[in-house]
Scaffold this motif. Structure first.
Motif, PDB file in Angstrom:
ATOM      1  N   GLY A  56      -7.954   3.119  -4.468  1.00 17.18           N
ATOM      2  CA  GLY A  56      -7.177   2.370  -5.538  1.00 17.18           C
ATOM      3  C   GLY A  56      -5.838   1.808  -4.812  1.00 17.18           C
ATOM      4  N   CYS A  57      -5.182   2.429  -4.165  1.00 20.86           N
ATOM      5  CA  CYS A  57      -3.795   2.033  -3.611  1.00 20.86           C
ATOM      6  C   CYS A  57      -3.919   1.132  -2.713  1.00 20.86           C
ATOM      7  N   ILE A  58      -5.059   1.212  -1.774  1.00 25.52           N
ATOM      8  CA  ILE A  58      -5.190   0.278  -0.846  1.00 25.52           C
ATOM      9  C   ILE A  58      -5.545  -1.189  -1.375  1.00 25.52           C
ATOM     10  N   ALA A  59      -6.311  -1.126  -2.584  1.00 26.43           N
ATOM     11  CA  ALA A  59      -6.668  -2.328  -3.168  1.00 26.43           C
ATOM     12  C   ALA A  59      -5.613  -2.839  -4.079  1.00 26.43           C
ATOM     13  N   LYS A  60      -4.533  -2.165  -4.522  1.00 27.68           N
ATOM     14  CA  LYS A  60      -3.493  -2.771  -4.789  1.00 27.68           C
ATOM     15  C   LYS A  60      -2.628  -3.404  -3.923  1.00 27.68           C
ATOM     16  N   GLY A  61      -2.288  -2.753  -2.865  1.00 29.06           N
ATOM     17  CA  GLY A  61      -1.678  -3.300  -1.634  1.00 29.06           C
ATOM     18  C   GLY A  61      -2.215  -4.827  -1.345  1.00 29.06           C
ATOM     19  N   LEU A  62      -3.720  -5.023  -1.093  1.00 29.77           N
ATOM     20  CA  LEU A  62      -4.308  -6.113  -0.823  1.00 29.77           C
ATOM     21  C   LEU A  62      -3.997  -7.190  -2.042  1.00 29.77           C
ATOM     22  N   GLU A  63      -4.241  -6.729  -3.226  1.00 33.99           N
ATOM     23  CA  GLU A  63      -3.976  -7.636  -4.283  1.00 33.99           C
ATOM     24  C   GLU A  63      -2.533  -8.174  -4.311  1.00 33.99           C
ATOM     25  N   MET A 119       0.780  -1.252   0.009  1.00 36.30           N
ATOM     26  CA  MET A 119       0.113   0.161  -0.237  1.00 36.30           C
ATOM     27  C   MET A 119       0.808   1.232   0.059  1.00 36.30           C
ATOM     28  N   ALA A 120       2.023   1.230   0.830  1.00 34.69           N
ATOM     29  CA  ALA A 120       2.875   2.307   0.925  1.00 34.69           C
ATOM     30  C   ALA A 120       3.460   2.397  -0.463  1.00 34.69           C
ATOM     31  N   ASP A 121       3.930   1.637  -1.011  1.00 39.07           N
ATOM     32  CA  ASP A 121       4.532   1.510  -2.424  1.00 39.07           C
ATOM     33  C   ASP A 121       3.727   2.293  -3.559  1.00 39.07           C
ATOM     34  N   ALA A 122       2.524   1.806  -3.282  1.00 41.40           N
ATOM     35  CA  ALA A 122       1.292   2.196  -4.309  1.00 41.40           C
ATOM     36  C   ALA A 122       1.107   3.904  -4.076  1.00 41.40           C
ATOM     37  N   ILE A 123       1.122   4.237  -2.949  1.00 38.48           N
ATOM     38  CA  ILE A 123       0.832   5.680  -2.618  1.00 38.48           C
ATOM     39  C   ILE A 123       1.825   6.320  -2.894  1.00 38.48           C
ATOM     40  N   GLU A 124       3.096   6.109  -2.818  1.00 38.61           N
ATOM     41  CA  GLU A 124       4.286   6.541  -3.324  1.00 38.61           C
ATOM     42  C   GLU A 124       4.225   6.978  -4.741  1.00 38.61           C
ATOM     43  N   ASN A 125       3.871   5.682  -5.496  1.00 36.76           N
ATOM     44  CA  ASN A 125       3.884   5.697  -6.927  1.00 36.76           C
ATOM     45  C   ASN A 125       2.676   6.693  -7.334  1.00 36.76           C
TER      46      ASN A 125
END
Length: 427
Positions: free
Chosen positions: A171-178, A45-51
């Motif tokens: 959307g970022c949270i969903a990417k982290g869970l996936e 999730m952190a990586d997705a938010i950073e991106n």
């Protein structure tokens, strides 16, 4: 009610029921997930938010433009703003929560009974947590991280004013869970801005185990009144700082300025300053000068108005008002007894602090002030899950049952009894 309105109401009800069903199923998956899997999701999730930083700022800007057009006040705009520093704080919060010990499954307090069985307790998730909040999009990430690490599914209903930023964060949270191989329904964001969604969420006892409201007093009062699900809450943040006879006045000045001016729109901001009579003439002129650059409006009791010029006489209502603005009420008190009495009368039982070098007085203050956080020689602004080492907080609780103060991982779990035997039967 028109046919169209009835259809919309039915659609919202159906939508919320579906979220509830999905959350209940997902809660069972996250409850059995291991620590490594949960931490992997948080870090992803952190990586997705950073991106997605530029997209998040852009989405938040659309929220801010709409809010300004509707005349939102400065304090609410501040809460709504997603600055680069606040994005950094969200990332640090996610990584800190990932680094925290996992409370789920912890077994404690084992003891033998005369019958030979062992009795202990195991920490377990609450199940499905419904979180209702206003303005601050960072709450979306804080709530998601804490619910996930504590093994809970969550239904997050942010304010309509932050819908664009919340959708982007979802959307970022969903990417982290996936990325961690977890069900994306573990963390669900309510997509509709229809107010009816809140009414459904707080009455879905078959799907939701606890509600955590974060927002204005009106919102929390409504939820406390209408909910059919247990609520973890606080209504106000009427926080006090008391400058004692035995205070170090340099410390007192630093703390009193920080507690009021660090941020105005937060629940742990000082709203009333109490000053012992013996030091009032020494410290209050210094503080008036220190508050001047911040344009803080001072409202004082009669004694304060005699001492300081150019301030407003406080009314009885000021002592029980959470300003969330650059306004401060000041009262000169005879000493510790009157300070404690004033706090216990007007405080919202959130956070109160004493400035004193007298250990005995400080101990009395800690013992007798009935608030969720009580401090000695520290700014009330420290009453925060992040500052307390909880990684983040899902809210502040001024209740006295289950969770009190900043609610972190442990506050989102419960305990069940565990009994160990070896063929034991009750005689």
């Amino acid at each position: 009610m028109s046919a169209q309105t009835q259809m919309q109401a039915l659609d919202v009800a159906k939508y919320m029921q579906e979220l509830g069903k999905q959350a209940r199923v997902a809660s069972r998956e996250i409850a059995r997930a291991d620590t490594m899997q949960k931490n992997a999701a948080l870090l992803a999730m952190a990586d997705a938010i950073e991106n997605e930083r530029p997209a998040l700022v852009e989405a938040n800007q659309r929220d801010l433009d709409r809010a300004r057009a509707t005349g939102m006040d400065a304090a609410m705009l501040d809460r709504l703003t997603l600055t680069e520093a606040r994005i950094d704080s969200m990332l640090e919060g996610l990584r800190q929560v990932a680094a925290l010990a996992d409370p789920v499954g912890e077994m404690t307090d084992f003891r033998y009974r005369p019958s030979g069985i062992q009795i202990g307790k195991m920490r377990v998730p609450l199940g499905v947590v419904g979180i209702i909040y206003e303005s601050r999009p960072n709450v979306t990430v804080e709530a998601a991280s804490l619910c996930l690490k504590s093994g809970n599914a969550a239904i997050l209903r942010g304010g309509s004013e932050a819908i664009e930023a919340n959708r982007a964060l979802a959307g970022c949270i969903a990417k982290g869970l996936e990325a961690a191989g977890l069900d994306q329904n573990i963390i669900q964001i309510v997509e509709t801005t229809d107010r009816e969604a809140v009414g459904h969420l707080i009455t879905m006892a078959e799907y939701v185990d606890v509600i955590v409201p974060r927002g204005g007093k009106g919102l929390i009062e409504r939820i406390s009144r209408d909910a059919r699900v247990p609520v973890i809450k606080h209504l106000d943040g009427i926080c006090h700082v008391y400058i004692d006879d035995d205070a170090d006045l340099d410390k007192a000045e630093r703390i009193a300025v920080n507690a009021k001016t660090h941020r105005y729109g937060t629940c742990n901001t000082m709203e009333t300053l109490l000053v012992a009579q013996s030091v009032a003439a020494s410290i209050l002129p210094r503080l008036q000068q220190a508050y001047a650059p911040f344009e803080v409006e001072l409202r004082g009791c009669e004694k304060t108005c005699e001492l300081l010029t150019g301030i407003t006489l406080a009314t009885e209502a000021d002592w029980s008002t959470e300003y969330l603005a650059p306004i401060l009420s000041i009262k000169i008190v005879s000493g510790l007894d009157e300070a404690i009495e004033h706090i216990n009368t007007f405080s919202s039982q959130h956070t109160d602090s004493i400035i004193s070098e007298n250990y005995t007085k400080a101990r009395r203050f800690l013992r007798e002030v009935d608030s969720a956080s009580v401090m000695v020689n520290a700014s009330t602004r420290f009453a925060d899950g992040f500052e307390y080492g909880l990684g983040a907080e899902i809210g502040i609780s001024t209740d006295k049952i289950h969770a009190r103060g900043p609610v972190g991982l442990e506050g989102l779990t419960s305990q069940k009894y565990v009994v160990l035997g070896d063929g034991h039967i009750r005689a």
